[in-house]
Design an enzyme around this catalytic site. Structure first.
Site, PDB file in Angstrom:
ATOM      1  CB  SER A 195      -8.807  -8.481  -2.028  1.00 48.50           C
ATOM      2  OG  SER A 195      -7.687  -8.927  -1.871  1.00 48.50           O
ATOM      3  N   GLY A 251      -7.319  -4.704  -0.204  1.00 46.36           N
ATOM      4  CA  GLY A 251      -6.085  -4.028   0.027  1.00 46.36           C
ATOM      5  C   GLY A 251      -5.913  -3.788   1.410  1.00 46.36           C
ATOM      6  CG  ASN A 307      -3.320  -6.838   1.113  1.00 48.49           C
ATOM      7  OD1 ASN A 307      -3.207  -7.090   0.005  1.00 48.49           O
ATOM      8  ND2 ASN A 307      -4.694  -6.918   1.403  1.00 48.49           N
ATOM      9  CG  ASP A 363      -4.704 -11.728  -9.098  1.00 48.46           C
ATOM     10  OD1 ASP A 363      -4.800 -12.972  -9.084  1.00 48.46           O
ATOM     11  OD2 ASP A 363      -5.476 -10.897  -8.599  1.00 48.46           O
ATOM     12  CG  HIS A 419      -7.348 -11.570  -5.711  1.00 49.61           C
ATOM     13  ND1 HIS A 419      -6.442 -10.722  -6.345  1.00 49.61           N
ATOM     14  CD2 HIS A 419      -7.514 -11.086  -4.335  1.00 49.61           C
ATOM     15  CE1 HIS A 419      -6.143  -9.693  -5.526  1.00 49.61           C
ATOM     16  NE2 HIS A 419      -6.572  -9.777  -4.477  1.00 49.61           N
TER      17      HIS A 419
END
Length: 234
Positions: free
Chosen positions: A49, A86, A115, A196, A199
């Protein structure tokens, strides 16, 4: 000389069927020269991502900024962004053979592993997947640049250390250049991470490109100044 050759052919000294045969080598030279002149090179970014511009306009992502910079520098390189939000190292490994077959890239930038860490996957599995990706890319004729990741401290010292150590081990074993921590210039800077905390924001994207660019530019230009297993820092 070429004019004399064509006059000779037209003069009737050579049978008509042989005139065409005689022209074939010249036509091949012209055609091959045209192919070489028009041939462009390809770079594939295989990431998650972070490289897929999650949460921001794709046009603001570092991969698009890379395309813009290459155009500004008149480097005829096509950039394929094969990044998927992801994505894990196992997923990237599974997709890589098809990407190599479809695009025949000259370079592959691998930005994977984040991830794996967030899901608590074993660092040894990540290391195995990265090693296999590097070998596959090389077998396909591509040079590799590895972008390293790190886990936040709440994952525990043992895990974060083992995770961070994966990338230097892969770089050393396979002799590929490595940017040790891709997010280094933005990870602790205010306003550079989305809510979050994972990112990067649009504001952070130019810094990400600038962090990778010195090493990447050297590789793209085929410059021998950088060792294949060096740690690349801006």
């Amino acid at each position: 000389m070429a004019a004399d050759f064509f006059r000779y052919l037209a003069g009737g000294f050579v049978p008509r069927c042989l005139r065409f045969v005689a022209l074939i080598p010249l036509l091949m030279v012209v055609y091959v020269g045209q192919v070489d002149a028009d041939e462009s090179r390809t770079l594939v970014v295989l990431g998650d991502s972070i490289s897929a511009a999650y949460g921001i306009d794709e046009r603001e992502g570092w991969v698009q900024l890379l395309r813009n910079r290459l155009a500004e520098k008149d480097l005829d390189i096509s950039v394929v962004n094969a990044s998927v939000s992801g994505e894990t190292s196992a997923g990237g490994l599974a997709r890589l053979p098809r990407l190599l077959s479809e695009h025949s890239p000259d370079w592959v930038v691998v930005e994977l592993g984040g991830n794996d860490g967030l899901r608590g996957y074993p660092p040894k599995a990540l290391q195995s997947n990265l090693l296999r990706m590097v070998k596959l890319a090389r077998d396909g004729g591509a040079e590799v640049l590895l972008l390293g990741m790190q886990m936040p401290p709440n994952y525990g010292k043992a895990y974060t250390r083992a995770f961070a150590a994966v990338y230097p081990k892969v770089a050393e074993k396979e002799k590929v250049p490595l940017v040790p921590f891709f997010l280094e210039p933005v990870a602790l800077e205010e306003g550079t991470m989305q809510s979050d905390g994972i990112h990067p924001t649009a504001k952070a994207q130019p810094a990400l490109l600038d962090h990778v660019w010195p090493c990447l530019e050297t590789i793209l230009k085929g410059n021998g100044d950088i060792r294949s297993d060096s740690l690349c820092t801006s």
